[in-house]
Design a protein around this motif. Structure first.
Motif, PDB file in Angstrom:
ATOM      1  N   VAL A 119      -7.950   8.052   0.411  1.00  0.00           N
ATOM      2  CA  VAL A 119      -8.344   6.652   0.591  1.00  0.00           C
ATOM      3  C   VAL A 119      -7.119   5.778   0.843  1.00  0.00           C
ATOM      4  O   VAL A 119      -7.134   4.904   1.715  1.00  0.00           O
ATOM      5  CB  VAL A 119      -9.132   6.146  -0.638  1.00  0.00           C
ATOM      6  N   MET A 120      -6.040   6.007   0.073  1.00  0.00           N
ATOM      7  CA  MET A 120      -4.826   5.222   0.281  1.00  0.00           C
ATOM      8  C   MET A 120      -4.214   5.527   1.636  1.00  0.00           C
ATOM      9  O   MET A 120      -3.749   4.619   2.339  1.00  0.00           O
ATOM     10  CB  MET A 120      -3.818   5.516  -0.833  1.00  0.00           C
ATOM     11  N   SER A 121      -4.207   6.799   2.022  1.00  0.00           N
ATOM     12  CA  SER A 121      -3.687   7.173   3.337  1.00  0.00           C
ATOM     13  C   SER A 121      -4.524   6.523   4.426  1.00  0.00           C
ATOM     14  O   SER A 121      -3.991   6.067   5.439  1.00  0.00           O
ATOM     15  CB  SER A 121      -3.702   8.692   3.511  1.00  0.00           C
ATOM     16  N   MET A 122      -5.847   6.486   4.205  1.00  0.00           N
ATOM     17  CA  MET A 122      -6.743   5.888   5.187  1.00  0.00           C
ATOM     18  C   MET A 122      -6.421   4.416   5.377  1.00  0.00           C
ATOM     19  O   MET A 122      -6.356   3.913   6.503  1.00  0.00           O
ATOM     20  CB  MET A 122      -8.201   6.057   4.740  1.00  0.00           C
ATOM     21  N   TYR A 153       7.198  -0.169  -9.410  1.00  0.00           N
ATOM     22  CA  TYR A 153       5.809  -0.194  -9.878  1.00  0.00           C
ATOM     23  C   TYR A 153       5.572  -1.298 -10.903  1.00  0.00           C
ATOM     24  O   TYR A 153       4.498  -1.909 -10.924  1.00  0.00           O
ATOM     25  CB  TYR A 153       5.419   1.155 -10.494  1.00  0.00           C
ATOM     26  N   CYS A 154       6.545  -1.547 -11.763  1.00  0.00           N
ATOM     27  CA  CYS A 154       6.358  -2.527 -12.834  1.00  0.00           C
ATOM     28  C   CYS A 154       6.651  -3.959 -12.394  1.00  0.00           C
ATOM     29  O   CYS A 154       6.088  -4.906 -12.946  1.00  0.00           O
ATOM     30  CB  CYS A 154       7.238  -2.171 -14.033  1.00  0.00           C
ATOM     31  N   HIS A 210       0.822  -1.215   0.000  1.00  0.00           N
ATOM     32  CA  HIS A 210       0.000   0.000   0.000  1.00  0.00           C
ATOM     33  C   HIS A 210       0.858   1.267   0.000  1.00  0.00           C
ATOM     34  O   HIS A 210       0.456   2.281  -0.587  1.00  0.00           O
ATOM     35  CB  HIS A 210      -0.954  -0.007   1.194  1.00  0.00           C
ATOM     36  N   VAL A 211       2.010   1.213   0.635  1.00  0.00           N
ATOM     37  CA  VAL A 211       2.918   2.368   0.579  1.00  0.00           C
ATOM     38  C   VAL A 211       3.391   2.581  -0.857  1.00  0.00           C
ATOM     39  O   VAL A 211       3.469   3.715  -1.337  1.00  0.00           O
ATOM     40  CB  VAL A 211       4.118   2.162   1.531  1.00  0.00           C
ATOM     41  N   VAL A 212       3.684   1.488  -1.563  1.00  0.00           N
ATOM     42  CA  VAL A 212       4.099   1.590  -2.968  1.00  0.00           C
ATOM     43  C   VAL A 212       2.967   2.176  -3.811  1.00  0.00           C
ATOM     44  O   VAL A 212       3.182   3.082  -4.635  1.00  0.00           O
ATOM     45  CB  VAL A 212       4.533   0.219  -3.521  1.00  0.00           C
ATOM     46  N   PHE A 213       1.748   1.665  -3.624  1.00  0.00           N
ATOM     47  CA  PHE A 213       0.599   2.196  -4.368  1.00  0.00           C
ATOM     48  C   PHE A 213       0.384   3.672  -4.046  1.00  0.00           C
ATOM     49  O   PHE A 213       0.032   4.462  -4.919  1.00  0.00           O
ATOM     50  CB  PHE A 213      -0.674   1.420  -4.029  1.00  0.00           C
ATOM     51  N   PHE A 214       0.589   4.025  -2.782  1.00  0.00           N
ATOM     52  CA  PHE A 214       0.406   5.412  -2.364  1.00  0.00           C
ATOM     53  C   PHE A 214       1.455   6.322  -3.012  1.00  0.00           C
ATOM     54  O   PHE A 214       1.134   7.379  -3.557  1.00  0.00           O
ATOM     55  CB  PHE A 214       0.501   5.501  -0.844  1.00  0.00           C
ATOM     56  N   ILE A 215       2.720   5.893  -2.970  1.00  0.00           N
ATOM     57  CA  ILE A 215       3.802   6.711  -3.536  1.00  0.00           C
ATOM     58  C   ILE A 215       3.664   6.825  -5.046  1.00  0.00           C
ATOM     59  O   ILE A 215       4.071   7.830  -5.643  1.00  0.00           O
ATOM     60  CB  ILE A 215       5.170   6.108  -3.147  1.00  0.00           C
ATOM     61  N   SER A 216       3.067   5.809  -5.675  1.00  0.00           N
ATOM     62  CA  SER A 216       2.968   5.817  -7.136  1.00  0.00           C
ATOM     63  C   SER A 216       2.226   7.047  -7.646  1.00  0.00           C
ATOM     64  O   SER A 216       2.547   7.579  -8.711  1.00  0.00           O
ATOM     65  CB  SER A 216       2.250   4.553  -7.614  1.00  0.00           C
ATOM     66  N   ILE A 217       1.247   7.514  -6.888  1.00  0.00           N
ATOM     67  CA  ILE A 217       0.466   8.653  -7.355  1.00  0.00           C
ATOM     68  C   ILE A 217       1.327   9.919  -7.416  1.00  0.00           C
ATOM     69  O   ILE A 217       1.110  10.808  -8.236  1.00  0.00           O
ATOM     70  CB  ILE A 217      -0.768   8.875  -6.440  1.00  0.00           C
ATOM     71  N   PHE A 218       2.357   9.976  -6.560  1.00  0.00           N
ATOM     72  CA  PHE A 218       3.256  11.127  -6.599  1.00  0.00           C
ATOM     73  C   PHE A 218       4.168  11.066  -7.816  1.00  0.00           C
ATOM     74  O   PHE A 218       4.518  12.101  -8.392  1.00  0.00           O
ATOM     75  CB  PHE A 218       4.078  11.195  -5.313  1.00  0.00           C
ATOM     76  N   ASP A 219       4.575   9.861  -8.205  1.00  0.00           N
ATOM     77  CA  ASP A 219       5.403   9.723  -9.404  1.00  0.00           C
ATOM     78  C   ASP A 219       4.592   9.937 -10.671  1.00  0.00           C
ATOM     79  O   ASP A 219       5.119  10.376 -11.690  1.00  0.00           O
ATOM     80  CB  ASP A 219       6.045   8.330  -9.448  1.00  0.00           C
ATOM     81  N   GLY A 248       0.219   3.867 -14.934  1.00  0.00           N
ATOM     82  CA  GLY A 248      -1.130   3.610 -14.423  1.00  0.00           C
ATOM     83  C   GLY A 248      -1.545   2.167 -14.605  1.00  0.00           C
ATOM     84  O   GLY A 248      -2.125   1.554 -13.706  1.00  0.00           O
ATOM     85  N   CYS A 249      -1.242   1.595 -15.776  1.00  0.00           N
ATOM     86  CA  CYS A 249      -1.573   0.190 -16.032  1.00  0.00           C
ATOM     87  C   CYS A 249      -0.836  -0.726 -15.070  1.00  0.00           C
ATOM     88  O   CYS A 249      -1.406  -1.716 -14.565  1.00  0.00           O
ATOM     89  CB  CYS A 249      -1.223  -0.179 -17.476  1.00  0.00           C
TER      90      CYS A 249
END
Length: 933
Positions: free
Chosen positions: A900-903, A514-515, A14-23, A447-448
Motif C-alpha cells: 500500500v505504501m509503495s502504491m 521518525y520521531c 511517504h518515503v519516510v513512512f515506507f522506510i520506517s517499516i524496514f527499521d 510505531g507510535c
C-alpha cells in the motif's frame, strides 16, 4: 510552484513512512562479538560430506514408484538400514539463498537480503564452513561464493560452472549435477598424487559441500512430475552412491566420515517456489555415517499430520523431523567445530549415535552459544536505553542466567544427563524468546511515532482539500487560530526535547527522522485549524445526510479493499456492487447502452479474482485469444469512431502497424513454448521481437495523436503487446477486459457530470491531451468526486490483485519470461515480472488522467482525495502488522503495508509518467515548406 513543493513534501513524508517499516520490522537480527562455543569432547567424525539437492521435495524423494520399487535404491537402503531420516521444515521465503543460509549458518535469512536478490550478504555471518579447518565446494555460482566471501581467511575453496549453464531451455539440466560428481571424483583422484592436498584432506574438521542444481532447474523447466525431474533424482542417487564409494576408498574405510543429504527448498506441482505451500517447505533429510544413529524400527504409530508415511511406506522406521536451522548444529557437533555464533538451531539429539555424556555436553554447548547471542543483544539494548527506562527480559535476568548455567553444569557432573538436556532445552527456549524481546524492544515506541505522523499528515491533506478545493463559508475575521509565533516556539521546544532524549539514548539517525517528523506535520495541521472552523460554520448549508452516506459508503469500501488483500474474491463482490452504480444513481435511464456496457464490463472483470494465482498450467492458446480480442475491440472502436474522431493521415499507418504487432506478439509465446517443449531452445527471432517490443512500449504511443481516445488506444495496444509476451494463460485476457471497462468509465463519467448540472462539459471526441486547460473552467470539488477517487483506488487494487497476489509475486512461474530469456537471472526476471504488474497500473492511471481532464478538475484535487483513501488503507495495514504467529503470517502482514505504501509513492511518481505518456508527442519528421526567391 506550491503544487511542486506539496508534491515533494508528500513524497518525502511517504518515503519516510515506507522506510520506517524496514527499521521496525526488517532490521537484521544478527549480533556480533560472541565467543564461539565448542563441544569439549572428541567428535565422532573427522570430516563431513554435505549434499544439497536444490529444489527437491520430500515426497518426490521418499515416494515409491508404481511397481513399489524405489527410484533411489542407494538412499532408500541408507534410510532402511544405515542412517536416520526425517523431514526438514523450511521457512518462507523458500528460495535457494535463504535455505542454504539456514542449513549452513543455522539462522533464518536476514530479511534485508531481499533487497539484494538473496545473492549478497547484507551483513557478515558465521557458518559451519567458516568454522571448519577446510571446506571444498562444488556447484552453482549463485550459492557457493557467498559462503567463501563470508568466511574468515581463505580456507573455503569453491569450484563453480559458468552461470550461463543454468538454462531453463537446456535439453537436460541434470548435466549440472553430473558436472559436480565428475569434478569431485577428479578432485579425490588428483589428491592421491598431490601430497600437500592429500595432507590437507587427512586433517580433521573438514567439510565437502556438493550443491546440485539440476533437479531445481528441471523442475522449473518441466515441472516436478516430469520424467526429467524424476530421472534427475535417480541420477543424484547413483551419484551419491559413487561419491560415498570414492570418499570411503580415499580414506581407507576409516569410518570417520559423516554424510548429510538434504534440500534447500521444495517445489510446487507447477514448477515454482518461494511461498509457503507444503510442497515447498517440506524437504528431505537423510544422515548416516560416523556419529549418526542407524535406522530404528518402531512398533507404535507415529503421529505426523502430513499423512505421508503410508504413501512413502516408511511408517515402520523412526522419522525424526527438524527445523532447517537445526541441521547446522548437527553438522558442527559431528565434526567437533564450534556451532555458528549466529545459529538459532537446536541440536536434534535423535540423530546422534554417541554417549549420553556427549549428548548432554553438546546440548549444553548449544544452549551457551544461543545464550551468548541473548547476552550480547541485551547488552546492546541496555547501552542505548536510559537506565530508569530499561526493562529487562524477566524470564532470563542476569541472576537467572547464572543460576540455570550453574545448575546445568552440576547436573552433567552428577551424570544426570537427561535432566541436564531438559534444562538446556528450556534455557535455549528462553534465550530465543529473549532474542525476539530485545530485537523488538523499540517497536512500540517507533510505531507510535509513525502513527502520530500518519494521522497528522492525513489530517493536513484533508484540511488542504477543504481549504483550496471545497466551497466553504469563509469567515476570516471570526476564525480563531493559534498565533503562529507561539505555535512555532512550542513546536521547536517539543522537537528539542525529543532530540535531546534520542541523543542521550544514542539512538540511530533514522530514529530522529521518525520521531521529529510528526512535529512539523502537526504544526501545519494546527496552523490550518481555521479551515476546520470554516467547515463547522458551513455545516448548516451542507447536505449532511448525503455527506454522511458518502463517508459511510467510502469507509465500507475501504474495508472491502483491505479484506481483498487477504481474500481476492472480495474484489469480485466489489465489482458486482460497482456494476449496479448506473442503476442506483439514475444514470441508466440517460445512457442505457453505456450503462449496459459498464454492467457487462464489471462482471467480466469480476471473473479474474476468482481464478487461481499460482498453479496455473500454461495455456498459450488463451494468449492467442487475448491477442484476437485486443484486435477485435480496437478495430470495432476505430470503425465506430471514424466519423466523430477520424484518424489523421499520419496516424493510420501507426495504428495498422501496432495492430499487426499485437498479432505477432500473440503468436510469439506459442512458438516459443513449442520450441522449448521440443528442446530446441529459445528462437533468436522471438527473443529479438520480445526485447524490441519491451524497449519500444513506452515510446510508440508518443508518436500518435494526442486526441483523447486515439492516444489511449495507442497506449493500450503498445502495453498489451508486451503483456502478451509475459503471459502464459488466462491472465493475458486481463488487459483487454480492463481497458474495455476503463473506456466505458470515461464515457459514463461524462454522463454523470451532465446529471450534476455541469452543462459546459467538453465533448470527448474533441478533447486533446496536449491542449492547455482553461483554468476558469476548473470547478470546485463535489461529493461525487469522492466516488471517482474511490473508483480509481479500487481499480488500482484490482489491477494488482486481478491476476495475482503476494504468493504469485513470491512464487512466480519462470515460464512467463521464456520469450525474453531462459538463463536464470533473478534481477532481469524480477524486473520483467514487475513490468508485467505495472502495465495494468498504467492503463488505470491513464484513464484517471483522462477523467480529470474530461470532468474539468485539476489533477491535484482528485489526487488529494486518492491520497487520503490510500493513507487510510496504509494506516489500517500498519495496525494489522503482527510479530507473532507463523513466519508466513508475519511476512504477509508486513508485505500488505509495504504494497500500500509503495502504491501511494508509486502513484505519485506514475502520475507524472502518465501525464507525459498522454499529453506529449514525438515528431520524428516534419514537412518543411520550400521558399523560392
Amino acid at each position: 510552484m506550491r503544487m511542486i513543493t506539496f508534491f515533494l513534501v508528500g513524497l518525502t513524508v511517504h518515503v519516510v513512512f515506507f522506510i520506517s517499516i524496514f527499521d521496525i520490522y526488517f532490521t537484521s537480527p544478527l549480533v556480533h562479538g560472541m565467543t564461539p562455543q565448542s563441544i569439549p569432547l572428541v567428535p565422532p567424525a573427522s570430516r563431513l560430506v554435505l549434499v544439497v539437492a536444490d529444489g527437491l521435495r520430500a515426497d518426490s524423494l521418499f515416494t515409491l514408484l508404481s511397481n513399489d520399487s524405489s527410484m533411489i535404491p542407494y538412499l532408500r537402503n541408507v534410510i532402511e538400514d544405515m542412517g536416520t531420516w526425517g523431514v526438514s521444515h523450511t521457512r518462507v521465503p523458500t528460495e535457494s539463498r535463504p535455505g542454504h543460509v539456514a542449513l549452513i549458518a543455522g539462522f533464518y535469512e536476514d530479511v534485508s537480503a531481499v533487497a539484494k536478490g538473496w545473492k549478497e550478504n547484507p551483513v557478515e555471518f558465521d557458518s559451519v564452513f567458516n568454522e571448519s579447518r577446510h571446506t571444498w565446494c562444488w556447484g552453482s555460482p549463485d550459492i557457493l561464493p557467498m559462503f567463501a566471501k563470508g568466511a574468515s581467511g581463505d580456507h573455503v575453496y569453491t569450484h563453480t560452472y559458468p552461470a550461463q549453464e543454468e538454462d531453463f531451455a537446456s535439453t537436460d539440466a541434470s548435466r549440472l549435477d553430473s558436472w559436480v560428481f565428475t569434478q569431485v571424483k577428479a578432485f579425490f583422484n588428483s589428491a592421491k598424487w598431490n601430497s600437500s592436498l592429500r595432507a590437507s584432506l587427512l586433517e580433521d574438521k573438514n567439510v565437502f559441500f556438493l550443491h546440485l542444481l539440476g533437479i531445481d532447474t528441471n523442475g522449473h523447466a518441466h515441472r516436478p512430475v516430469s520424467k526429467e525431474y524424476i530421472d534427475n533424482i535417480a541420477l543424484v542417487d547413483s551419484g551419491v552412491a559413487e561419491l560415498v564409494s570414492t570418499v570411503e576408498e580415499f580414506f581407507d574405510y576409516d569410518g570417520r566420515t559423516a554424510y548429510v543429504f538434504t534440500s534447500d527448498h521444495g517445489m510446487t506441482n507447477w514448477g515454482s517456489h518461494g511461498a509457503g505451500h507444503p510442497s515447498e517447505t517440506l524437504t528431505p533429510l537423510v544422515a548416516w555415517g560416523a556419529g549418526v544413529n542407524r535406522a530404528r524400527i518402531v512398533t507404535e504409530p507415529q503421529q505426523y499430520t502430513d499423512g505421508y508415511l503410508k504413501d512413502w511406506k516408511l511408517e515402520h522406521l523412526r522419522r525424526v523431523d527438524v527445523n532447517q536451522a537445526d541441521i547446522a548444529p548437527l553438522m558442527a557437533s559431528l565434526i567437533g567445530v564450534p556451532i555458528p555464533v549466529n545459529s538459532v538451531g537446536v541440536l536434534p539429539l535423535l540423530y546422534l549415535n554417541n554417549s549420553e555424556q556427549f549428548k548432554a555436553e553438546s546440548m549444553y554447548t548449544n544452549a551457551i552459544q544461543i545464550l551468548e547471542q541473548f547476552k550480547m543483544k541485551m547488552s546492546q539494548r541496555k547501552e542505548t536505553t536510559l537506565s530508569f527506562l530499561f526493562t529487562p527480559y524477566q524470564p532470563l535476568t542476569e541472576s537467572k542466567q547464572a543460576e540455570l548455567i550453574h545448575k546445568a553444569r552440576i547436573l552433567i557432573q552428577l551424570e544426570k544427563y537427561e535432566d541436564a538436556v531438559s534444562l538446556c532445552q528450556s534455557l535455549i527456549s528462553r534465550s530465543l524468546e529473549g532474542l525476539v524481546y530485545y530485537h523488538t524492544y523499540d517497536r512500540f515506541f517507533l510505531g507510535c511515532s509513525v502513527v502520530l505522523g500518519f494521522v497528522g499528515w492525513t489530517s493536513y491533506v484533508i484540511l488542504v482539500i477543504l481549504k483550496t478545493h471545497a466551497s466553504l463559508n469563509r469567515h476570516p475575521n471570526l476564525t480563531q487560530q493559534i498565533p503562529s509565533r507561539n505555535l512555532a516556539r512550542l513546536c521547536m521546544c517539543v522537537a528539542a526535547v525529543i532530540a535531546v532524549f534520542l541523543f542521550i539514548q544514542r539512538s540511530p539517525f533514522t530514529y530522529y527522522i521518525y520521531c521529529l517528523l510528526p512535529v512539523p506535520v502537526w504544526y501545519s495541521v494546527l496552523k490550518e485549524s481555521g479551515t476546520l472552523t470554516d467547515l463547522i460554520r458551513s455545516a448548516p448549508s451542507l447536505p449532511l445526510w448525503k455527506c454522511l452516506g458518502y463517508f459511510v459508503l467510502v469507509a465500507f469500501g475501504i474495508e472491502l479493499l483491505v479484506v481483498s488483500f487477504f481474500h481476492r474474491a472480495m474484489l469480485t463482490v466489489g465489482l458486482a456492487a460497482l456494476s449496479l452504480w448506473p442503476l442506483l444513481s439514475g444514470l441508466f435511464s440517460k445512457a442505457k447502452v453505456r450503462s449496459g456496457s459498464w454492467f457487462l464490463g464489471c462482471l467480466c472483470l469480476a471473473a479474474f479474482p476468482l481464478m487461481p494465482v499460482v498453479g496455473r498450467e500454461p495455456n498459450v492458446h488463451l494468449v492467442v485469444c487475448a491477442g484476437l480480442l485486443t484486435l477485435f475491440t480496437s478495430a470495432c472502436y476505430l470503425w465506430s469512431s471514424r466519423h466523430k474522431t477520424p484518424l489523421h493521415l499520419g496516424d493510420k499507418p501507426q495504428f495498422v502497424s501496432q495492430m499487426l504487432h499485437v498479432a505477432v506478439c500473440a503468436c510469439v509465446p506459442s512458438l516459443t513454448h513449442a520450441s522449448l517443449q521440443q528442446k530446441q531452445g529459445l528462437p533468436l527471432l522471438n527473443q529479438v521481437i520480445s526485447w524490441s517490443t519491451l524497449a519500444s512500449s513506452i515510446f510508440v504511443p508518443l508518436l500518435s495523436s494526442t486526441r483523447l481516445f486515439h492516444r489511449l488506444l495507442s497506449i493500450f495496444l503498445s502495453l498489451t503487446s508486451t503483456y502478451l509476451l509475459l503471459s502464459t494463460g488466462s491472465e493475458a485476457l486481463f488487459p483487454p477486459v480492463l481497458s474495455w471497462l476503463m473506456f466505458v468509465w470515461i464515457n459514463i463519467e461524462q454522463e454523470a457530470l451532465l446529471s450534476q448540472g455541469v452543462s459546459s462539459r467538453q465533448e470527448l471526441s474533441v478533447i486533446d491531451f496536449s491542449a492547455n486547460i482553461d483554468i476558469t473552467r476548473i470547478r470546485q470539488l463535489k461529493l461525487d468526486d469522492i466516488r471517482r477517487s474511490y473508483f480509481f483506488v479500487f481499480f488500482i487494487i484490482t489491477a494488482f490483485f486481478g491476476t495475482g497476489n503476494i504468493a504469485s509475486i513470491n512464487s512466480f512461474d519462470p515460464a512467463s519470461v521464456y520469450c525474453f530469456l531462459t538463463v536464470f537471472n533473478p534481477f532481469i526476471m524480477g524486473g520483467l515480472m514487475m513490468w508485467k504488474v505495472i502495465i495494468p497500473f498504467i492503463i488505470v492511471m491513464c484513464t484517471f488522467e483522462t477523467i480529470q481532464v474530461a470532468t474539468q478538475l485539476s489533477s491535484r484535487s482528485l489526487f488529494l482525495i486518492v491520497l487520503v483513501i490510500s493513507d487510510l488503507m496504509a494506516l489500517h495495514f500498519f495496525f494489522l502488522v503482527q510479530d507473532y504467529g507463523s513466519w508466513l503470517d508475519i511476512g504477509t502482514s508486513i508485505s500488505h503495508y509495504v504494497i500500500v505504501m509503495s502504491m501511494t509513492i508509486f502513484l505519485m511518481l506514475l502520475s507524472v509518467v502518465t501525464h507525459i505518456l498522454t499529453s506529449k508527442r514525438l515528431i520524428l519528421w516534419r514537412k518543411t515548406k520550400m521558399h523560392f526567391p
